[in-house]
Design an enzyme around this catalytic site. Sequence first.
Site, PDB file in Angstrom:
ATOM      1  N   TYR A 144       0.916  -1.193   0.049  1.00  0.00           N
ATOM      2  CA  TYR A 144      -0.083   0.098   0.127  1.00  0.00           C
ATOM      3  C   TYR A 144       0.787   1.139  -0.055  1.00  0.00           C
ATOM      4  CZ  TYR A 144      -3.463   3.484   1.520  1.00  0.00           C
ATOM      5  OH  TYR A 144      -4.289   4.512   1.699  1.00  0.00           O
ATOM      6  N   ASP A 239       9.248   2.982   0.215  1.00  0.00           N
ATOM      7  CA  ASP A 239       8.248   3.472   0.825  1.00  0.00           C
ATOM      8  C   ASP A 239       8.533   2.986   2.443  1.00  0.00           C
ATOM      9  OD1 ASP A 239       5.868   4.405   2.041  1.00  0.00           O
ATOM     10  OD2 ASP A 239       4.518   3.619   0.793  1.00  0.00           O
ATOM     11  N   LYS A 267       3.934   8.749   8.918  1.00  0.00           N
ATOM     12  CA  LYS A 267       3.792   8.181  10.445  1.00  0.00           C
ATOM     13  C   LYS A 267       4.759   8.764  11.515  1.00  0.00           C
ATOM     14  CE  LYS A 267       0.657   4.682   8.407  1.00  0.00           C
ATOM     15  NZ  LYS A 267       0.925   4.171   7.219  1.00  0.00           N
TER      16      LYS A 267
HETATM   17  C1  LIG Z   1       0.094   4.618   6.023  1.00  0.00           C
HETATM   18  C2  LIG Z   1       1.041   4.088   4.361  1.00  0.00           C
HETATM   19  C3  LIG Z   1       1.023   5.225   3.393  1.00  0.00           C
HETATM   20  C4  LIG Z   1       0.013   6.515   3.446  1.00  0.00           C
HETATM   21  O1  LIG Z   1       0.156   7.216   4.475  1.00  0.00           O
HETATM   22  P1  LIG Z   1      -0.901   8.234   4.832  1.00  0.00           P
HETATM   23  O2  LIG Z   1      -0.441   9.315   5.839  1.00  0.00           O
HETATM   24  O3  LIG Z   1      -2.223   7.435   5.460  1.00  0.00           O
HETATM   25  O4  LIG Z   1      -1.413   8.871   3.568  1.00  0.00           O
HETATM   26  C5  LIG Z   1       1.953   5.125   2.447  1.00  0.00           C
HETATM   27  N1  LIG Z   1       2.766   3.945   2.460  1.00  0.00           N
HETATM   28  C6  LIG Z   1       2.656   3.062   3.412  1.00  0.00           C
HETATM   29  C7  LIG Z   1       3.815   2.013   3.334  1.00  0.00           C
HETATM   30  C8  LIG Z   1       1.850   3.189   4.452  1.00  0.00           C
HETATM   31  O5  LIG Z   1       1.856   2.349   5.625  1.00  0.00           O
END
Ligand SMILES: *Cc1c(COP(=O)(O)O)cnc(C)c1O
Length: 422
Positions: A144, A239, A267
Amino acid sequence: MNTSKSKDLFEKSNTCIPGGVNSPVRAYRAVNRTPLFIEKGKGSHITDVDGNDYIDYVCSWGPGILGHGKDIVIEAVKEACDKGLTFGAPTEKEYEIAMLIKKMMPSMAMTRMVSSGTEAVMSAIRTARGFTGRDYIVKFRGCYHGHSDGLLVKAGSGALTGGQPDSLGVPADFTKYTLVAEYNSEESVENIFKNFADKIAAVVVEPVAANMGVVPPKEGFLQFLRNITDKYGSLLIFDEVITGFRLSTGGAQEYYGVEPDITTLGKIVGGGMPVGAYGGRKEIMEMVAPVGGVYQAGTLSGNPIAMTAGLTTLRYLDSHREIYDKIDKNAQCLEKAYREKLGNKVWINRVGSLMSVFFTPEEVKDMDSALESDTKAYADYFSYMIDNGIYIAPSQFEAMFISDAHGDYEISKTCEVIRKLP
Ligand SMILES: *Cc1c(COP(=O)(O)O)cnc(C)c1O
């Protein structure tokens, strides 16, 4: 357990918020329960609006590595608030956090702050396309990367076809440049590169997949991605929205010793505030406006309050590196309790303080094997844990997070509840 106030608030919220929540997983649909409305949190505990106390293993889905309401963070934020909430002009904190990120993650020589992980990955991909002059990207099924159009793709019929959107409202044309490979399958990536070779701008990957439940990279998989992107002149994007500052101060790239071209953060980097970031080598990041032709902007990007929460959190982590040993050991204790109680009924993946207990006896190494899990068994397990004061993710396909605020008391209490699992 009385949760009548939560139930009442949920009913009322459903009249004016879609599904009663501002992010779908919070609605508890996968576990068939009414979501708990949270009143407050301190350390590793949260309290719902009915006054029930829980030991929290969601940690706001990752940011809460220091626990809730960490004194130094709250104090710094209060002090920053007194000076004003936003100016839309540069502030010193933005310089300080960029320098600290560079120190902790040396591959991020230059960083741009944004307001969410979604924005960070979307902008990183635009930058990679601008830098390489290529259109295609490769992502992995089950990873994701936020909800931007081109990344809301995980299925797709085999690795060689362009992705199909996962969501209504995303034109198929918007995802035709998104190629989907299988996590941990070198072959699926090789096949894509054989067919698209010098058309691929970047491979984007969660270095530890944590959005299909936690799935670690197989030995050598990340290095393989480094090598193949180098060979074809594509960029490698890690990511690290979850793994950044979670697996080590230098994230997964330090943990596994593989350096990407661009890193995305979210995060933890915001210390509980809405923050994302993307960064990499100077010549890549200088593609971004106003230096280069890749446009990206944000009214609240680098917001001083958010920067203060992030900076204070990162500084604390940087000067308390022993935290990583502690949260790893505590996660290990929980893993052991699960193994002793559930044995072959479950498959457990754990990397440091990130863990998933999959209700399947077989190895979980990609999306297909994750989907073998018995989600009904997970829902029963979830209900039992919640009813016994342990707050875990309301879905089989999310991670369990352990924070620095989880002490011996919380860990042994949690192990006790695990040992009594029906
Ligand atoms: C949570 C998450 C996102 C998206 O971040 P948001 O602040 O919710 O937009 C993107 N990549 C990864 C790996 C994530 O866990």
